[in-house]
Design a protein around this motif. Structure first.
Motif, PDB file in Angstrom:
ATOM      1  N   PRO A  22       0.280   8.979   6.073  1.00 31.76           N
ATOM      2  CA  PRO A  22       0.930   7.689   5.795  1.00 31.76           C
ATOM      3  C   PRO A  22       1.217   7.513   4.315  1.00 31.76           C
ATOM      4  N   THR A  23       2.109   6.591   4.015  1.00 29.71           N
ATOM      5  CA  THR A  23       2.455   6.285   2.629  1.00 29.71           C
ATOM      6  C   THR A  23       2.176   4.831   2.283  1.00 29.71           C
ATOM      7  N   GLU A  24       1.675   4.046   3.259  1.00 26.20           N
ATOM      8  CA  GLU A  24       1.288   2.655   2.993  1.00 26.20           C
ATOM      9  C   GLU A  24       0.112   2.286   3.906  1.00 26.20           C
ATOM     10  N   THR A  25      -0.536   1.177   3.597  1.00 24.52           N
ATOM     11  CA  THR A  25      -1.819   0.864   4.223  1.00 24.52           C
ATOM     12  C   THR A  25      -1.697   0.392   5.668  1.00 24.52           C
ATOM     13  N   ALA A  26      -0.567  -0.185   6.058  1.00 28.54           N
ATOM     14  CA  ALA A  26      -0.428  -0.643   7.450  1.00 28.54           C
ATOM     15  C   ALA A  26      -0.492   0.543   8.412  1.00 28.54           C
ATOM     16  N   THR A  27       0.265   1.593   8.095  1.00 24.46           N
ATOM     17  CA  THR A  27       0.240   2.783   8.942  1.00 24.46           C
ATOM     18  C   THR A  27      -1.131   3.455   8.891  1.00 24.46           C
ATOM     19  N   ALA A  28      -1.757   3.461   7.724  1.00 25.38           N
ATOM     20  CA  ALA A  28      -3.102   4.032   7.615  1.00 25.38           C
ATOM     21  C   ALA A  28      -4.078   3.299   8.531  1.00 25.38           C
ATOM     22  N   ALA A  29      -3.990   1.968   8.570  1.00 27.76           N
ATOM     23  CA  ALA A  29      -4.890   1.181   9.415  1.00 27.76           C
ATOM     24  C   ALA A  29      -4.643   1.471  10.892  1.00 27.76           C
ATOM     25  N   ILE A  30      -3.366   1.598  11.277  1.00 28.51           N
ATOM     26  CA  ILE A  30      -3.032   1.911  12.673  1.00 28.51           C
ATOM     27  C   ILE A  30      -3.568   3.301  13.039  1.00 28.51           C
TER      28      ILE A  30
END
Length: 404
Positions: A22-30
């Motif tokens: 991922p490149t941002e935290t929303a995708t990292a959290a998912i």
């Protein structure tokens, strides 16, 4: 480009054969929600001495699975033990409970709102229900210990109670792609078939043969064949019937593949049969023709402990409820454990005996072993890949165990 961000993105990759960073935290959290057992300690190390949010965990958890418990859909007693769950086309989850004082069906919305009253649905028509399935019209069908098939509308009205057709101690129910309802009978080693109106299609003795021997569960594949897991002979076996109730396993049942007291079953999109083995804490898989694919020991690991019900998500991952433990387990379609050696949700569950995945990828678990009214139903948030529901619709459309 900071070290914490780089560490987060490197260790919160998407699951699957070709993980994407991922490149941002929303995708990292998912990604963390989808792979709650991956890189747990490394991700935990990102919490510094002054955490940005409170409360914070004092030590690294077993996994990052997030479970929410619900009790407001009619748990009329502290011992209302849910033992099966099924999901309808709208993502609502239907549970049935086996406590003698609260035999009923309970319904939750996708976000856990109670859709059934304090006493549940059908509490005057059900007696120790053993299994529940949803048909193509979102009608719930349950088999109970009074040798009945009970039909409940989406609004909770009991539409009918069917007997006959060979029903005798039915232990499992399923709906095929033609909207017919099937049950397997432990007492008489037979299967029963009913129309979508509840009329018996099978004869008074049920469909017999096929080497059924102490059956435990029943399921329908994408060709509308009916499969049954058996406790006997030996360490267990599998029987198969056509959609007309004609035995396929005439000479002998299917065996091998690590079968050992098989309990639950589910089909992947390739029509392979997956089975949970309570006797040796393993999973078995068989081809559509009944050939064992799994090794002689079955697939093991992933925290399996007395596994019961199975469900397969939209990516073909296999999820197991561990009746003999306090976790749930996940395997990929190759039989490789995805969950850690301890399973997911260590200590969160108590005798998980029912498990189903909804169209948003949430995993619903019936916590049969609990005696606490506030923890008898769990929704595990977003851990699985969304799947077509109900199962009967996936069978009809040829989209079983695929994403919506």
């Amino acid at each position: 480009t900071s070290t914490p961000c780089t560490t987060l993105f490197t260790n919160a990759k998407s699951p699957g054969g070709a993980p994407v960073t991922p490149t941002e935290t929303a995708t990292a959290a998912i990604n963390i929600a989808h792979s709650p057992g991956a890189n747990v300690a490394t991700l935990f190390s990102l919490i510094n001495g002054t955490p940005a949010f409170a409360p914070s965990l004092p030590s690294a958890p077993n996994d990052y699975l997030l479970g929410v418990s619900y009790s407001g859909a009619g748990n009329s007693g502290a011992n209302a033990q849910p033992n099966a769950v099924a999901v309808d086309s709208l993502g609502n989850s239907w549970f049935v409970t086996i406590d003698i004082n609260s035999s009923a069906a309970f319904k939750f919305s996708p976000t856990g709102a109670a859709l059934s009253p304090a006493g549940g649905f059908g509490n005057s028509a059900l007696f120790l229900p053993q299994s529940v399935a949803i048909d193509l019209n979102d009608i719930a069908w349950a088999v109970d210990s009074a040798n009945r098939l009970v039909e409940i509308s989406p609004s909770g009205t009991v539409l009918g109670t069917s007997t006959g057709g060979g029903l005798a101690n039915p232990v499992s129910v399923a709906v095929d792609g033609q909207n017919s309802v099937w049950a397997v009978n432990f007492s008489t080693n037979s299967i029963s078939k009913f129309s979508h109106a509840g009329a018996a299609i099978s004869p008074p003795s049920g469909y017999v043969g096929g080497n059924i021997n102490k059956p435990t569960s029943l399921g329908i594949d994408q060709s509308n064949n009916v499969w049954v897991t058996n406790q006997l002979p030996g360490t267990g076996s599998i029987s198969k019937f056509t959609s007309a109730g004609v035995p396929v396993t005439v000479t002998a049942p299917y065996t091998g593949g690590g079968l050992n007291n098989p309990q639950g079953l589910a089909f992947d999109h390739q029509n392979n049969l997956w089975i949970s083995n309570y006797g040796n804490n393993s999973l078995s898989t068989f081809s559509p023709s009944g050939v064992a694919i799994s090794p002689s020991t079955g697939f093991t690991g992933g925290g399996l402990k007395g596994p019961s019900t199975l469900s397969i998500d939209g990516a073909g991952n296999i999820w197991a409820a561990n009746l003999g433990g306090t976790t749930i387990s996940e395997f990929n379609n190759g039989g490789v454990p995805v969950s850690p050696a301890t399973g997911y949700g260590l200590g969160l569950f108590s005798g998980a005996n029912g498990l189903a995945i909804d169209g948003s990828g949430n995993v619903w678990v019936a916590n049969t072993g609990t005696t606490t009214s506030s923890t008898f139903v769990f929704e595990v948030i977003g851990a699985a890949v969304p799947v077509v529901t109900p199962t009967a619709f996936g069978i009809q459309q040829g989209t079983l165990s695929t994403e919506p």
